[in-house]
Design an enzyme around this catalytic site. Structure first.
Site, mmCIF file in Angstrom:
data_model
loop_
_atom_site.group_PDB
_atom_site.id
_atom_site.type_symbol
_atom_site.label_atom_id
_atom_site.label_comp_id
_atom_site.label_asym_id
_atom_site.label_seq_id
_atom_site.Cartn_x
_atom_site.Cartn_y
_atom_site.Cartn_z
ATOM 1 N N HIS A 72 4.370 10.290 23.902
ATOM 2 C CA HIS A 72 3.321 11.265 24.189
ATOM 3 C C HIS A 72 3.350 12.329 23.101
ATOM 4 O O HIS A 72 4.348 12.506 22.397
ATOM 5 C CB HIS A 72 3.559 11.920 25.545
ATOM 6 C CG HIS A 72 3.288 11.014 26.699
ATOM 7 N ND1 HIS A 72 3.197 11.482 27.996
ATOM 8 C CD2 HIS A 72 3.103 9.673 26.775
ATOM 9 C CE1 HIS A 72 2.953 10.472 28.811
ATOM 10 N NE2 HIS A 72 2.898 9.363 28.094
ATOM 11 N N GLU A 120 3.681 15.502 23.239
ATOM 12 C CA GLU A 120 4.751 16.492 23.406
ATOM 13 C C GLU A 120 6.096 15.953 22.936
ATOM 14 O O GLU A 120 6.840 16.660 22.239
ATOM 15 C CB GLU A 120 4.883 16.902 24.880
ATOM 16 C CG GLU A 120 3.632 17.504 25.464
ATOM 17 C CD GLU A 120 2.750 16.517 26.216
ATOM 18 O OE1 GLU A 120 2.241 16.895 27.288
ATOM 19 O OE2 GLU A 120 2.574 15.368 25.746
ATOM 20 N N CYS A 127 2.847 15.948 31.588
ATOM 21 C CA CYS A 127 3.292 15.112 32.703
ATOM 22 C C CYS A 127 4.768 15.421 32.991
ATOM 23 O O CYS A 127 5.430 16.152 32.247
ATOM 24 C CB CYS A 127 3.111 13.635 32.356
ATOM 25 S SG CYS A 127 4.250 13.025 31.091
ATOM 26 N N CYS A 145 7.263 14.565 30.087
ATOM 27 C CA CYS A 145 7.247 15.519 28.977
ATOM 28 C C CYS A 145 7.880 16.846 29.356
ATOM 29 O O CYS A 145 8.581 17.463 28.553
ATOM 30 C CB CYS A 145 5.820 15.711 28.473
ATOM 31 S SG CYS A 145 5.184 14.230 27.650
#
Length: 150
Positions: free
Chosen positions: A52, A54, A82, A85
């Site tokens: 992701h 992040e 999420c 993360c």
């Protein structure tokens, strides 16, 4: 530098993800007013569910700082993080998280659950949502609308 400037950079990175066929989310890690890590969604191209924006930005920042802890750092991301993360942010000791659009399906900073408010966890961060929310949300809506048409 201010939140809007860093979120604009995250939006540029989100555009890069979009160009690569990924969900358009971008992130930057800032320490002492300087971007030390950047990332954009790459789970498809990296064949890695953890890629992701992040986590990519955190990995880059850790390499730059030569430390797995990023105490005092801020993370800017175009979409509410999420749970995965946020877990990475906790382990990296991110001090502040700024996000653009809320995520009503997997958002773990208040939309579905608020992990930052969970008192049983050993780290917390200051959180601010809604920075350039309309631009961040529009980019995602346009991306998914195009996918439904194609």
């Amino acid at each position: 530098m201010n939140d809007t400037v860093f979120m604009r950079r995250a939006l540029e990175l989100a555009q890069r993800a979009r160009t690569e066929g990924e969900v358009p989310v971008g992130a930057v890690v800032v320490l002492d007013g300087t971007i030390v890590g950047e990332g954009w969604n790459r789970p498809i191209s990296a064949a890695d569910a953890t890629s992701h924006a992040e986590t990519e930005a955190i990995r880059a920042a850790c390499r730059t700082q030569e430390n797995y802890r990023l105490a005092g750092a801020s993370l800017y991301v175009t979409l509410e993080p999420c749970a995965m993360c946020i877990g990475a942010m906790f382990h990296a000791r991110i001090a502040r998280v700024v996000f653009g659009a809320a995520d009503p399906k997997t958002g773990a900073a208040g939309s579905v659950i608020d992990l930052f408010a969970e008192p049983r966890l050993n780290h917390h961060a200051v959180v601010e949502g809604g920075v350039l929310a309309e631009k961040c949300g529009a980019l995602l809506r346009e991306f998914f609308a195009a996918r439904r048409q194609g």
